[in-house]
Design a protein around this motif. Structure first.
Motif, mmCIF file in Angstrom:
data_model
loop_
_atom_site.group_PDB
_atom_site.id
_atom_site.type_symbol
_atom_site.label_atom_id
_atom_site.label_comp_id
_atom_site.label_asym_id
_atom_site.label_seq_id
_atom_site.Cartn_x
_atom_site.Cartn_y
_atom_site.Cartn_z
ATOM 1 N N ARG A 1 0.818 -1.208 0.000
ATOM 2 C CA ARG A 1 0.000 0.000 0.000
ATOM 3 C C ARG A 1 0.859 1.270 0.000
ATOM 4 N N GLY A 2 2.159 1.111 0.004
ATOM 5 C CA GLY A 2 3.033 2.270 0.074
ATOM 6 C C GLY A 2 3.793 2.581 -1.189
ATOM 7 N N LEU A 3 3.460 1.933 -2.288
ATOM 8 C CA LEU A 3 4.230 2.144 -3.525
ATOM 9 C C LEU A 3 4.246 3.612 -3.955
ATOM 10 N N GLY A 4 3.116 4.271 -3.913
ATOM 11 C CA GLY A 4 3.054 5.665 -4.338
ATOM 12 C C GLY A 4 3.890 6.580 -3.467
ATOM 13 N N GLU A 5 3.772 6.406 -2.144
ATOM 14 C CA GLU A 5 4.531 7.251 -1.209
ATOM 15 C C GLU A 5 6.026 6.992 -1.330
ATOM 16 N N VAL A 6 6.402 5.719 -1.473
ATOM 17 C CA VAL A 6 7.825 5.385 -1.610
ATOM 18 C C VAL A 6 8.371 5.963 -2.911
ATOM 19 N N SER A 7 7.624 5.825 -3.996
ATOM 20 C CA SER A 7 8.072 6.371 -5.284
ATOM 21 C C SER A 7 8.240 7.887 -5.210
ATOM 22 N N ASP A 8 7.296 8.561 -4.557
ATOM 23 C CA ASP A 8 7.405 10.016 -4.386
ATOM 24 C C ASP A 8 8.642 10.384 -3.577
ATOM 25 N N ALA A 9 8.910 9.628 -2.511
ATOM 26 C CA ALA A 9 10.082 9.904 -1.677
ATOM 27 C C ALA A 9 11.371 9.657 -2.460
ATOM 28 N N LEU A 10 11.400 8.595 -3.263
ATOM 29 C CA LEU A 10 12.586 8.316 -4.085
ATOM 30 C C LEU A 10 12.830 9.438 -5.092
ATOM 31 N N ALA A 11 11.758 9.979 -5.652
ATOM 32 C CA ALA A 11 11.885 11.080 -6.614
ATOM 33 C C ALA A 11 12.510 12.314 -5.965
ATOM 34 N N GLY A 12 12.433 12.409 -4.645
ATOM 35 C CA GLY A 12 13.028 13.535 -3.934
ATOM 36 C C GLY A 12 14.525 13.409 -3.705
ATOM 37 N N LEU A 13 15.098 12.248 -4.031
ATOM 38 C CA LEU A 13 16.555 12.059 -3.886
ATOM 39 C C LEU A 13 17.226 12.377 -5.220
ATOM 40 N N PRO A 14 18.096 13.376 -5.271
ATOM 41 C CA PRO A 14 18.708 13.777 -6.543
ATOM 42 C C PRO A 14 19.488 12.662 -7.232
ATOM 43 N N GLU A 15 20.027 11.730 -6.462
ATOM 44 C CA GLU A 15 20.847 10.655 -7.043
ATOM 45 C C GLU A 15 20.011 9.566 -7.703
ATOM 46 N N ILE B 1 13.015 5.401 4.208
ATOM 47 C CA ILE B 1 11.705 5.793 3.677
ATOM 48 C C ILE B 1 10.641 4.860 4.245
ATOM 49 N N ALA B 2 9.599 5.445 4.797
ATOM 50 C CA ALA B 2 8.500 4.650 5.353
ATOM 51 C C ALA B 2 7.903 3.773 4.255
ATOM 52 N N GLY B 3 7.764 2.492 4.539
ATOM 53 C CA GLY B 3 7.203 1.544 3.577
ATOM 54 C C GLY B 3 8.246 0.695 2.893
ATOM 55 N N VAL B 4 9.522 1.095 2.936
ATOM 56 C CA VAL B 4 10.582 0.279 2.344
ATOM 57 C C VAL B 4 10.907 -0.848 3.315
ATOM 58 N N GLN B 5 10.843 -2.075 2.812
ATOM 59 C CA GLN B 5 11.086 -3.235 3.652
ATOM 60 C C GLN B 5 12.474 -3.826 3.458
ATOM 61 N N LEU C 1 27.306 6.026 -1.957
ATOM 62 C CA LEU C 1 26.301 5.003 -2.239
ATOM 63 C C LEU C 1 25.734 4.437 -0.938
ATOM 64 N N TRP C 2 26.570 4.274 0.065
ATOM 65 C CA TRP C 2 26.113 3.804 1.379
ATOM 66 C C TRP C 2 25.080 4.777 1.965
ATOM 67 N N ARG C 3 25.387 6.073 1.875
ATOM 68 C CA ARG C 3 24.452 7.080 2.406
ATOM 69 C C ARG C 3 23.131 7.094 1.627
ATOM 70 N N ILE C 4 23.206 6.890 0.329
ATOM 71 C CA ILE C 4 21.984 6.817 -0.481
ATOM 72 C C ILE C 4 21.167 5.596 -0.055
ATOM 73 N N THR C 5 21.833 4.478 0.140
ATOM 74 C CA THR C 5 21.140 3.260 0.575
ATOM 75 C C THR C 5 20.464 3.481 1.919
ATOM 76 N N GLU C 6 21.147 4.144 2.842
ATOM 77 C CA GLU C 6 20.543 4.447 4.142
ATOM 78 C C GLU C 6 19.321 5.351 3.974
ATOM 79 N N ALA C 7 19.414 6.317 3.060
ATOM 80 C CA ALA C 7 18.283 7.215 2.824
ATOM 81 C C ALA C 7 17.087 6.443 2.266
ATOM 82 N N VAL C 8 17.352 5.519 1.366
ATOM 83 C CA VAL C 8 16.264 4.711 0.798
ATOM 84 C C VAL C 8 15.654 3.829 1.883
ATOM 85 N N LEU C 9 16.497 3.213 2.699
ATOM 86 C CA LEU C 9 15.995 2.344 3.774
ATOM 87 C C LEU C 9 15.185 3.108 4.812
#
Length: 157
Positions: free
Chosen positions: A77-91, A126-130, A116-124
């Motif tokens: 149920r979080g695909l839209g919110e996660v995609s929006d949050a990912l779009a906010g990361l310039p990388e 995000i609410a809804g990322v498992q 890349l480690w910091r980007i991975t932490e930022a992705v992790l």
């Protein structure tokens, strides 16, 4: 996405050969009226057939020498919110929804492994990322291309 006809495909083929060609040069090469070429170009740009110009810029030229693909599993149920949050990361260059065990394929760039480690932490974070699995892009063997498809659509391939 609207489909293109053979004339559009011929126009796009010429543009791939000479992206800086003027409307007049395109019309002469294709044997079409200048207004016809101008109208078709405007329509192709307006309806999204032509990708934005920024997609031609190579991230390596901006210092992002490391590319990776992240397989991201998301609470459904979080695909839209996660995609929006990912779009906010310039990388993040691209996010594609997939079928199967992985929900999203995320193309990212980084300046180095620590970045890349910091980007991975930022992705992790995000609410809804498992779960995130990251694969480094080692070498590109075939560049993104559409020329063979344009050749076929124009009736020349």
């Amino acid at each position: 996405m609207p489909e293109i006809d053979a004339t559009d495909a011929r126009l796009l083929r010429v543009l791939t050969e000479d992206p800086r060609a003027s409307v007049m040069a395109l019309s002469q090469r294709l044997g079409l009226a200048r207004n016809t070429v101008q109208t078709r170009l405007a329509r192709l740009e307006g309806n999204g057939v032509l990708a934005p110009l920024d997609q031609r810029v190579r991230p390596e030229a901006l210092g992002y020498r490391l590319a990776a693909y992240m397989s991201v599993q998301v609470a459904q149920r979080g695909l839209g919110e996660v995609s929006d949050a990912l779009a906010g990361l310039p990388e993040v260059l691209e996010v594609t929804g997939l079928s199967g065990a992985t929900d999203l394929l995320v193309h990212v760039v980084a300046t180095d492994a620590d970045h890349l480690w910091r980007i991975t932490e930022a992705v992790l974070s995000i609410a809804g990322v498992q779960r995130v699995d990251t694969a480094l892009a080692m070498r590109r063997f075939v560049e993104r291309r559409t020329r063979p498809l344009l050749d076929r659509a124009a009736g020349t391939g």
